[in-house]
Scaffold this motif. Structure first.
Motif, PDB file in Angstrom:
ATOM      1  N   MET A 258      24.208 -29.072  58.675  1.00 31.59           N
ATOM      2  CA  MET A 258      24.417 -28.389  57.390  1.00 31.59           C
ATOM      3  C   MET A 258      25.116 -29.316  56.399  1.00 31.59           C
ATOM      4  O   MET A 258      26.322 -29.472  56.449  1.00 31.59           O
ATOM      5  CB  MET A 258      25.323 -27.176  57.608  1.00 31.59           C
TER       6      MET A 258
ATOM      7  N   GLN B 216      25.793 -28.892  53.438  1.00 31.90           N
ATOM      8  CA  GLN B 216      26.674 -28.194  52.511  1.00 31.90           C
ATOM      9  C   GLN B 216      28.130 -28.141  53.003  1.00 31.90           C
ATOM     10  O   GLN B 216      29.048 -28.069  52.215  1.00 31.90           O
ATOM     11  CB  GLN B 216      26.164 -26.766  52.346  1.00 31.90           C
TER      12      GLN B 216
ATOM     13  N   GLY C 170      29.767 -22.210  59.986  1.00 29.13           N
ATOM     14  CA  GLY C 170      29.370 -22.882  58.746  1.00 29.13           C
ATOM     15  C   GLY C 170      27.895 -22.679  58.451  1.00 29.13           C
ATOM     16  O   GLY C 170      27.492 -22.559  57.297  1.00 29.13           O
ATOM     17  N   ASP C 171      27.071 -22.624  59.504  1.00 32.25           N
ATOM     18  CA  ASP C 171      25.632 -22.417  59.299  1.00 32.25           C
ATOM     19  C   ASP C 171      25.335 -21.042  58.721  1.00 32.25           C
ATOM     20  O   ASP C 171      24.316 -20.839  58.076  1.00 32.25           O
ATOM     21  CB  ASP C 171      24.878 -22.574  60.628  1.00 32.25           C
ATOM     22  N   ALA C 172      26.227 -20.098  58.955  1.00 35.73           N
ATOM     23  CA  ALA C 172      26.003 -18.749  58.434  1.00 35.73           C
ATOM     24  C   ALA C 172      26.033 -18.746  56.914  1.00 35.73           C
ATOM     25  O   ALA C 172      25.361 -17.953  56.266  1.00 35.73           O
ATOM     26  CB  ALA C 172      27.054 -17.784  58.987  1.00 35.73           C
ATOM     27  N   ALA C 173      26.781 -19.662  56.305  1.00 33.91           N
ATOM     28  CA  ALA C 173      26.855 -19.718  54.840  1.00 33.91           C
ATOM     29  C   ALA C 173      25.581 -20.274  54.255  1.00 33.91           C
ATOM     30  O   ALA C 173      25.189 -19.930  53.151  1.00 33.91           O
ATOM     31  CB  ALA C 173      28.024 -20.585  54.406  1.00 33.91           C
ATOM     32  N   GLY C 174      24.918 -21.164  55.023  1.00 41.58           N
ATOM     33  CA  GLY C 174      23.728 -21.823  54.504  1.00 41.58           C
ATOM     34  C   GLY C 174      22.627 -20.847  54.156  1.00 41.58           C
ATOM     35  O   GLY C 174      21.759 -21.145  53.369  1.00 41.58           O
ATOM     36  N   ASN C 175      22.670 -19.657  54.727  1.00 45.23           N
ATOM     37  CA  ASN C 175      21.619 -18.692  54.451  1.00 45.23           C
ATOM     38  C   ASN C 175      21.937 -17.766  53.291  1.00 45.23           C
ATOM     39  O   ASN C 175      21.203 -16.857  52.992  1.00 45.23           O
ATOM     40  CB  ASN C 175      21.338 -17.864  55.708  1.00 45.23           C
ATOM     41  N   LEU C 176      23.052 -18.009  52.616  1.00 40.32           N
ATOM     42  CA  LEU C 176      23.326 -17.231  51.408  1.00 40.32           C
ATOM     43  C   LEU C 176      22.461 -17.803  50.291  1.00 40.32           C
ATOM     44  O   LEU C 176      21.924 -18.898  50.417  1.00 40.32           O
ATOM     45  CB  LEU C 176      24.813 -17.324  51.069  1.00 40.32           C
TER      46      LEU C 176
ATOM     47  N   GLY D 144      20.592 -19.712  47.578  1.00 48.14           N
ATOM     48  CA  GLY D 144      20.733 -21.070  47.081  1.00 48.14           C
ATOM     49  C   GLY D 144      20.609 -21.095  45.569  1.00 48.14           C
ATOM     50  O   GLY D 144      20.098 -20.157  44.970  1.00 48.14           O
TER      51      GLY D 144
ATOM     52  N   SER E 126      17.611 -22.072  55.870  1.00 44.47           N
ATOM     53  CA  SER E 126      18.053 -22.885  54.746  1.00 44.47           C
ATOM     54  C   SER E 126      17.851 -24.374  54.975  1.00 44.47           C
ATOM     55  O   SER E 126      17.485 -25.087  54.079  1.00 44.47           O
ATOM     56  CB  SER E 126      19.516 -22.635  54.481  1.00 44.47           C
TER      57      SER E 126
ATOM     58  N   ARG F 217      36.284 -21.329  54.996  1.00 46.82           N
ATOM     59  CA  ARG F 217      35.182 -21.969  55.703  1.00 46.82           C
ATOM     60  C   ARG F 217      34.045 -22.374  54.784  1.00 46.82           C
ATOM     61  O   ARG F 217      33.512 -23.465  54.867  1.00 46.82           O
ATOM     62  CB  ARG F 217      34.649 -21.017  56.797  1.00 46.82           C
TER      63      ARG F 217
END
Lengths: 315, 190
Positions: free
Chosen positions: A1, A3, A34-40, A42, B109, B146
């Protein structure tokens, strides 16, 4: 990730609050979460630019972006028009060299911008043009807020001007655009001297109008497509290029904004009810601003007085 | 996009206080995506989140002369966005929110060609679920730390609580997530 690259470890103070044997699990939890945020949702670079543009427009409309004009240049203008044009040209040219994406003309001045493909843009006081760093190689796309007269050289890439919700698309031609973001209804007027252009609202290309020699049209946010082209009084529309003023049924508010930009002053209108009444008047070169204000006040039955940075019009 | 570092933000803050529009634009470009994501975590809609963040930057410019050099500008922006997002939720409490979040949330993503059944995608979906089940305040503190990379003092400033409480929220959140994670691992590798 990518990001979260900056944030690979939990705060060391946090880790200390867990027992040694939990550290690995906490570190793993931190990484995976942290990967959970990547799916918010873009946000793409073009969305960022559009959003930034909207913020600029709002700040410009509310007057928060107004910059003080160059007083020295204003003084020179009263004495040597040509010298000022040269100074402004140098100013714009150096702007081009150092900040290749924006060209703007201060209040009180008129300047000509020469593009690498030979096209020229004469810009009225207070006008801003944004254009691609790669002009003219990949595109000839630009954004206008203000008033400018374009002389466009032919080129394989179309020349496209975006102006407050409208688009003007051309190949080789000479034309004037007037499009101020502080104009009521975001009115954009286009007048063609010679050649041919397409004029349409930014969100609907199918609503285009074709404008040819000596034709003009306009659009505002209440219209689906630009008005039917009419024969233009090109001489009147282009009066600003010769430092003249022609007001044809123009609202008082709009006239005062023209005066503010041209003379680099602030004009306070303490009689809001006349703001949208119209006036027709003609002025030759180098007319004094007070002559114009006197005329407006005579017609509308008002008075004016000088203030620290301009004028106040009152009942 | 990496979050700009503190020093960079401090420099921009100083220049913006002096009405430097270029610094304002740079700050906007750097902070906009994170702030929109943060606002959308409340409003569940990208469009309202974008509006909130744009309003925030308009306010920032209008109040640029009052920017406090002793206070983190990042915290200031997140605080305004948080307050406005909460106001938005309050004002739209009785509307059914049609969410564009879910659609966006389903898109993998990092690698669109990735198999959606891939264990890492499944795991991040589980984490999303676990995080959303945390108590509200813990969730907020954890996300700011986070996902947005704010330090504990900044989070304290944004949430209007003490740094100590921020620490407690984050420790509690990590500890719950750890339990869920352990349990999940035991289930999948009996």
């Amino acid at each position: 990730m990518s990001q979260q690259n900056h944030n690979n470890h939990p705060d060391s103070g946090i880790l200390k609050q867990f027992s040694e044997k939990e550290h690995t699990a906490i570190q793993e939890v931190w990484e995976h979460s942290g990967d959970a945020a990547g799916n918010l949702p873009g946000v793409s670079p073009s969305e960022i630019e559009e959003a930034l543009n909207d913020v600029h427009t709002r700040l410009e409309m509310s007057g928060d972006f107004r910059s003080p004009g160059d007083k020295i240049a204003g003084w020179i203008q009263r004495h040597h028009r040509i010298l000022v044009a040269a100074v402004a040209l140098i100013a714009v040219t150096s702007l081009f060299l150092f900040v290749p994406k924006t060209a703007s003309v201060p209040y009180g001045e008129i300047a000509t911008l020469e593009m690498p493909d030979g096209s020229t843009i004469e810009m009225n006081s207070g006008t801003t043009i944004l254009y691609s760093r790669l002009y003219p190689y990949t595109n000839r796309h630009m954004e206008l807020n203000g008033e400018a007269f374009f002389t466009v050289e032919e080129h394989s890439n179309p020349f496209i001007v975006e102006a407050n919700g409208t688009i003007i698309e051309v190949t080789g031609t000479r034309f004037n655009i007037r499009s101020w973001s502080d104009e009521p209804g975001l009115k954009t007027s286009v007048t063609v001297s010679d050649g041919q252009i397409l004029f349409y609202p930014a969100q609907d290309r199918s609503g285009y109008r074709v404008l040819q020699d000596d034709e003009s049209s306009f659009w505002n946010i209440e219209m689906g497509r630009p008005a039917e082209p009419e024969t233009a009084a090109a001489d009147d529309v282009l009066a600003w290029r010769e430092h003249r003023f022609v007001f044809q049924n123009q609202t008082v508010l709009s006239i005062l904004r023209d005066l503010e930009r041209r003379y680099d002053v602030e004009i306070e209108l303490a009689v809001p009810e006349v703001a949208f009444s119209t006036l027709t008047a003609y002025y030759s070169q180098n007319v004094h601003i007070e002559t114009i204000l006197e005329d407006i006040c005579t017609v509308k039955g008002l008075r004016f007085t000088e203030t620290a940075n301009g004028y106040r019009i009152f009942d | 996009m990496n979050q700009p570092n503190d020093q960079q933000i401090e420099t921009w803050a100083r220049e913006i206080r002096k009405s430097d529009r270029k610094a304002f634009d740079s700050l906007f470009r750097a902070m906009y995506p994170g702030l929109v994501r943060f606002a959308a975590s409340y409003t569940r809609e990208k469009s309202s989140a974008a509006d909130i963040v744009q309003d925030t930057f308009v306010i920032l410019w209008q109040k640029r002369e009052q920017i406090d050099s002793n206070r983190s500008l990042r915290a200031f922006l997140y605080q305004i966005v948080r307050n406005r997002s909460l106001n938005y939720l309050r004002d739209h409490a009785n509307e059914t929110l049609s969410s564009d979040w879910d659609d966006l949330g389903r898109q993998p993503s990092h690698n669109p060609s990735e198999n959606p059944e891939d264990s890492s995608t499944v795991l991040s979906a589980r984490f999303r679920e676990w995080i959303s089940n945390l108590p509200e305040r813990q969730q907020e503190a954890f996300k700011l730390s986070r996902f947005e990379g704010l330090d504990h003092h900044e989070i304290a400033d944004v949430m209007n609580i003490s740094a100590k409480t921020v620490n407690n929220h984050i420790v509690a959140a990590l500890s719950k997530l750890k339990d869920e994670y352990n349990q999940y691992q035991n289930q999948s590798n009996p």
